[in-house]
Design a protein around this motif. Structure first.
Motif, PDB file in Angstrom:
ATOM      1  N   SER A   1      56.293 -31.658 -38.592  1.00  0.00           N
ATOM      2  CA  SER A   1      56.279 -30.734 -39.724  1.00  0.00           C
ATOM      3  C   SER A   1      55.907 -31.434 -41.025  1.00  0.00           C
ATOM      4  N   SER A   2      55.992 -32.759 -41.033  1.00  0.00           N
ATOM      5  CA  SER A   2      55.654 -33.528 -42.226  1.00  0.00           C
ATOM      6  C   SER A   2      54.149 -33.727 -42.398  1.00  0.00           C
ATOM      7  N   MET A   3      53.362 -33.236 -41.428  1.00  0.00           N
ATOM      8  CA  MET A   3      51.907 -33.392 -41.488  1.00  0.00           C
ATOM      9  C   MET A   3      51.352 -32.758 -42.753  1.00  0.00           C
ATOM     10  N   GLN A   4      50.489 -33.484 -43.444  1.00  0.00           N
ATOM     11  CA  GLN A   4      49.868 -32.977 -44.665  1.00  0.00           C
ATOM     12  C   GLN A   4      48.522 -32.335 -44.329  1.00  0.00           C
ATOM     13  N   TYR A   5      48.255 -31.190 -44.975  1.00  0.00           N
ATOM     14  CA  TYR A   5      47.014 -30.467 -44.705  1.00  0.00           C
ATOM     15  C   TYR A   5      46.228 -30.214 -45.986  1.00  0.00           C
ATOM     16  N   SER A   6      44.920 -30.351 -45.865  1.00  0.00           N
ATOM     17  CA  SER A   6      43.973 -29.909 -46.881  1.00  0.00           C
ATOM     18  C   SER A   6      42.623 -29.815 -46.196  1.00  0.00           C
ATOM     19  N   GLU A   7      41.693 -29.079 -46.784  1.00  0.00           N
ATOM     20  CA  GLU A   7      40.360 -28.964 -46.180  1.00  0.00           C
ATOM     21  C   GLU A   7      39.666 -30.322 -46.151  1.00  0.00           C
ATOM     22  N   VAL A   8      39.898 -31.123 -47.172  1.00  0.00           N
ATOM     23  CA  VAL A   8      39.282 -32.456 -47.217  1.00  0.00           C
ATOM     24  C   VAL A   8      39.800 -33.316 -46.074  1.00  0.00           C
ATOM     25  N   LEU A   9      41.127 -33.286 -45.859  1.00  0.00           N
ATOM     26  CA  LEU A   9      41.715 -34.076 -44.780  1.00  0.00           C
ATOM     27  C   LEU A   9      41.263 -33.560 -43.413  1.00  0.00           C
ATOM     28  N   LEU A  10      41.198 -32.247 -43.271  1.00  0.00           N
ATOM     29  CA  LEU A  10      40.767 -31.680 -41.997  1.00  0.00           C
ATOM     30  C   LEU A  10      39.333 -32.067 -41.682  1.00  0.00           C
ATOM     31  N   ASN A  11      38.495 -32.145 -42.700  1.00  0.00           N
ATOM     32  CA  ASN A  11      37.122 -32.580 -42.492  1.00  0.00           C
ATOM     33  C   ASN A  11      37.079 -34.024 -41.990  1.00  0.00           C
ATOM     34  N   LYS A  12      37.925 -34.883 -42.552  1.00  0.00           N
ATOM     35  CA  LYS A  12      37.974 -36.280 -42.123  1.00  0.00           C
ATOM     36  C   LYS A  12      38.533 -36.428 -40.712  1.00  0.00           C
ATOM     37  N   ALA A  13      39.278 -35.421 -40.264  1.00  0.00           N
ATOM     38  CA  ALA A  13      39.911 -35.495 -38.948  1.00  0.00           C
ATOM     39  C   ALA A  13      38.916 -35.399 -37.810  1.00  0.00           C
ATOM     40  N   ASN A  14      37.651 -35.063 -38.120  1.00  0.00           N
ATOM     41  CA  ASN A  14      36.681 -34.928 -37.021  1.00  0.00           C
ATOM     42  C   ASN A  14      36.449 -36.237 -36.285  1.00  0.00           C
ATOM     43  N   ARG A  15      36.826 -37.359 -36.883  1.00  0.00           N
ATOM     44  CA  ARG A  15      36.682 -38.660 -36.210  1.00  0.00           C
ATOM     45  C   ARG A  15      37.574 -38.772 -34.973  1.00  0.00           C
ATOM     46  N   TYR A  16      38.597 -37.917 -34.899  1.00  0.00           N
ATOM     47  CA  TYR A  16      39.551 -38.003 -33.794  1.00  0.00           C
ATOM     48  C   TYR A  16      39.396 -36.878 -32.776  1.00  0.00           C
ATOM     49  N   PHE A  17      38.269 -36.185 -32.790  1.00  0.00           N
ATOM     50  CA  PHE A  17      38.033 -35.146 -31.787  1.00  0.00           C
ATOM     51  C   PHE A  17      38.161 -35.700 -30.367  1.00  0.00           C
ATOM     52  N   SER A  18      37.508 -36.822 -30.112  1.00  0.00           N
ATOM     53  CA  SER A  18      37.510 -37.380 -28.762  1.00  0.00           C
ATOM     54  C   SER A  18      38.881 -37.922 -28.375  1.00  0.00           C
ATOM     55  N   LEU A  19      39.669 -38.373 -29.360  1.00  0.00           N
ATOM     56  CA  LEU A  19      41.026 -38.840 -29.061  1.00  0.00           C
ATOM     57  C   LEU A  19      41.906 -37.661 -28.645  1.00  0.00           C
ATOM     58  N   VAL A  20      41.687 -36.518 -29.278  1.00  0.00           N
ATOM     59  CA  VAL A  20      42.368 -35.296 -28.842  1.00  0.00           C
ATOM     60  C   VAL A  20      41.997 -34.990 -27.395  1.00  0.00           C
ATOM     61  N   GLY A  21      40.728 -35.210 -27.055  1.00  0.00           N
ATOM     62  CA  GLY A  21      40.280 -35.006 -25.685  1.00  0.00           C
ATOM     63  C   GLY A  21      40.980 -35.920 -24.702  1.00  0.00           C
TER      64      GLY A  21
END
Length: 275
Positions: free
Chosen positions: A31-51
């Motif tokens: 629940s402590s996860m921070q969200y913003s559109e900028v951060l979500l955009n940077k999160a694309n580097r971890y798509f494959s790790l989610v996989g």
């Protein structure tokens, strides 16, 4: 001071991973996860790790199911769990893209159809065929792979991670197109830096390194050709990509990985019999 900075950097990267995990799956995140559109955009580097995370969960589930159930039922249950874990997120993208591009000629009309929550004939047929093909490929792979070898489990992890790396890599080379500013995928569709793309691909190929050189080359060749042709096709059809197109790319790449593995393993079996 340096240790503090390292801890902060580690926490920020972990937060990006949690963002990617929360966007693409139904798995719980802190629940402590921070969200913003900028951060979500940077999160694309971890798509494959989610996989990889999804792949490991599915591999574990298949291992448990197959120990008490016939192979085909174990595979069907594993596929059902996959849909539950992701909320059929990528499958929905595949169906929406098929409806949009198949159901109209004008780009604006295609984009509007993709945003429609209702599924049409093109989407239904495409989704049914994709799920049937996935089930068939996994069933055939299970026949060729020794139950004790763990290769089928590895192939599930590989397909989940590498397919997301291929889909995510499209962000770096195509413009994002949409008929609305309210698109849920828009925060993920900004420019992708070279370091983010490199990390995405490196994580995605890790499971591939456990295979033979011939299989590595075969899968890499197939996916490179697919990515090139799919990118060119999207540019012609809609002038770029949408979030639905990324989901479709993930699903198609996943099927191609399983199909290539099946072809390679079939050739090995034929060579073994001939020898």
């Amino acid at each position: 001071m340096e240790e503090l900075r390292a801890n902060e950097k580690g926490e920020s990267q972990l937060n990006l991973f949690y963002l990617a995990l929360s966007f693409f799956t139904r798995l719980p995140v802190p629940s402590s996860m921070q969200y913003s559109e900028v951060l979500l955009n940077k999160a694309n580097r971890y798509f494959s790790l989610v996989g990889i995370v999804i792949g490991l969960l599915l591999a574990l589930a298949y291992f448990i199911f197959s120990s008490v159930l016939p192979t085909n039922i174990a595979i069907l249950l594993t596929m059902g769990l996959s849909l539950l874990l992701t909320g059929a997120f990528h499958e929905d993208g595949l169906a929406d893209m098929a409806d949009g591009i198949g159901g109209a000629f004008a780009i604006e009309r295609r984009l509007r159809i993709m945003k429609d929550s209702r599924i049409g004939t093109y989407g239904s047929v495409t989704l049914i065929m994709a799920l049937l093909l996935k089930f068939t490929l996994l069933t055939e792979l299970a026949k060729l792979m020794s139950p004790d070898s763990g290769y089928l489990l590895l192939s599930i992890v590989l397909a989940e991670s590498l397919s997301r790396a291929v889909a995510g890599s499209l962000i770096s080379s195509m413009p994002y197109v949409s008929d609305t500013d309210t698109s849920k995928s828009k925060p993920l569709a900004q420019a992708q830096s070279s370091s983010e793309l490199t990390l995405l691909l490196l994580i995605g190929v890790v499971p591939l390194l456990f295979y033979s050189f011939n299989i590595i080359v075969s899968i890499a060749f197939v996916l490179i050709v697919f990515r090139s042709l799919f990118k060119r096709w999207l540019m012609v059809k809609i002038g770029g990509f949408t979030g639905d197109c990324l989901g479709a790319a993930q699903q198609i790449a996943q099927l191609l990985i399983y199909l290539t593995l099946l072809v390679c393993l079939n050739n090995l079996v034929i060579q073994g019999v001939a020898g």
